[in-house]
Design an enzyme around this catalytic site. Structure first.
Site, PDB file in Angstrom:
ATOM      1  N   HIS A  56       0.831  -1.203   0.000  1.00 22.43           N
ATOM      2  CA  HIS A  56       0.000   0.000   0.000  1.00 22.43           C
ATOM      3  C   HIS A  56       0.861   1.247   0.000  1.00 22.43           C
ATOM      4  O   HIS A  56       1.985   1.239   0.503  1.00 22.43           O
ATOM      5  CB  HIS A  56      -0.941   0.024   1.218  1.00 22.43           C
ATOM      6  N   HIS A  99       0.913   5.199   1.351  1.00 27.52           N
ATOM      7  CA  HIS A  99       0.322   6.188   2.259  1.00 27.52           C
ATOM      8  C   HIS A  99       0.398   7.542   1.565  1.00 27.52           C
ATOM      9  O   HIS A  99       1.486   7.963   1.155  1.00 27.52           O
ATOM     10  CB  HIS A  99       1.129   6.302   3.557  1.00 27.52           C
TER      11      HIS A  99
HETATM   12  P1  5GP Z   1       1.884   0.081   7.447  1.00 27.41           P
HETATM   13  O1  5GP Z   1       2.519   0.223   8.790  1.00 27.41           O
HETATM   14  O2  5GP Z   1       1.635  -1.369   7.098  1.00 27.41           O
HETATM   15  O3  5GP Z   1       2.653   0.813   6.373  1.00 27.41           O
HETATM   16  O4  5GP Z   1       0.500   0.831   7.520  1.00 27.41           O
HETATM   17  C1  5GP Z   1      -0.694   0.213   7.830  1.00 27.41           C
HETATM   18  C2  5GP Z   1      -1.725   1.284   8.030  1.00 27.41           C
HETATM   19  O5  5GP Z   1      -3.000   0.670   8.035  1.00 27.41           O
HETATM   20  C3  5GP Z   1      -1.580   2.031   9.357  1.00 27.41           C
HETATM   21  O6  5GP Z   1      -1.425   3.421   9.112  1.00 27.41           O
HETATM   22  C4  5GP Z   1      -2.900   1.723  10.095  1.00 27.41           C
HETATM   23  O7  5GP Z   1      -3.400   2.820  10.824  1.00 27.41           O
HETATM   24  C5  5GP Z   1      -3.818   1.318   8.964  1.00 27.41           C
HETATM   25  N1  5GP Z   1      -4.849   0.358   9.346  1.00 27.41           N
HETATM   26  C6  5GP Z   1      -4.694  -0.755  10.111  1.00 27.41           C
HETATM   27  N2  5GP Z   1      -5.857  -1.409  10.234  1.00 27.41           N
HETATM   28  C7  5GP Z   1      -6.761  -0.697   9.524  1.00 27.41           C
HETATM   29  C8  5GP Z   1      -8.164  -0.886   9.278  1.00 27.41           C
HETATM   30  O8  5GP Z   1      -8.801  -1.831   9.724  1.00 27.41           O
HETATM   31  N3  5GP Z   1      -8.775   0.044   8.498  1.00 27.41           N
HETATM   32  C9  5GP Z   1      -8.094   1.124   7.974  1.00 27.41           C
HETATM   33  N4  5GP Z   1      -8.795   1.973   7.238  1.00 27.41           N
HETATM   34  N5  5GP Z   1      -6.777   1.319   8.194  1.00 27.41           N
HETATM   35  C10 5GP Z   1      -6.132   0.416   8.960  1.00 27.41           C
END
Ligand code: 5GP
Length: 124
Positions: free
Chosen positions: A110, A112
């Site tokens: 993903h 951001h």
């Molecule tokens: P990562 O650390 O993998 O780059 O980012 C994962 C992101 O997913 C985090 O910013 C977290 O807040 C978001 N996230 C985790 N669980 C959920 C969810 O159930 N729904 C949404 N909309 N975002 C989520």
């Protein structure tokens, strides 16, 4: 907890559940390649997650395995979303976390998209 950015795709990850409609999201944009939705715990006034619809664990997995159309599709979607949200004038940041050293939490590739306010100096 940080996840590995390698290995087999886990279809039980939270973004796979969002893509299947098993859990809800606040959708920002969707087309044949991507789904974009609000981060559940936003780190900035604007915090949108942009994910491919197909299963990729991380950036390397995506760039190795996705089609040219998927790769251009997610980049074009990210640009359109940033523009539609009015971020062009004020500025924004697009990042991806991959693997344990980055703190990646969700093992589905993903982007951001962060903005809507002055952001802390990189890296956030
Ligand atoms: P990562 O650390 O993998 O780059 O980012 C994962 C992101 O997913 C985090 O910013 C977290 O807040 C978001 N996230 C985790 N669980 C959920 C969810 O159930 N729904 C949404 N909309 N975002 C989520």
């Amino acid at each position: 907890m940080a996840v590995k950015g390698t290995g087999p795709y886990n279809p039980e990850n939270i973004f796979a559940k969002i893509l299947r409609g098993d859990i809800p999201c606040k959708k920002v944009f969707e087309n044949e390649w991507v789904l974009a939705f609000q981060d559940i715990a936003p780190k900035a006034a604007v915090h949108v997650l942009i994910i491919p619809k197909k299963p990729y664990v991380s950036f390397i997995d995506f760039t190795k395995s996705a089609s040219e159309d998927e790769i251009s599709g997610i980049m074009k979607a990210a640009g359109k979303i940033a523009s539609d949200l009015g971020l062009d004038e004020t500025g924004y940041r697009v990042i991806t976390n991959a693997g344990e050293n980055s703190g990646q939490e969700v093992p589905h590739f993903h982007l951001h998209l962060l903005g809507g306010q002055p952001l802390p100096p990189f890296p956030v």
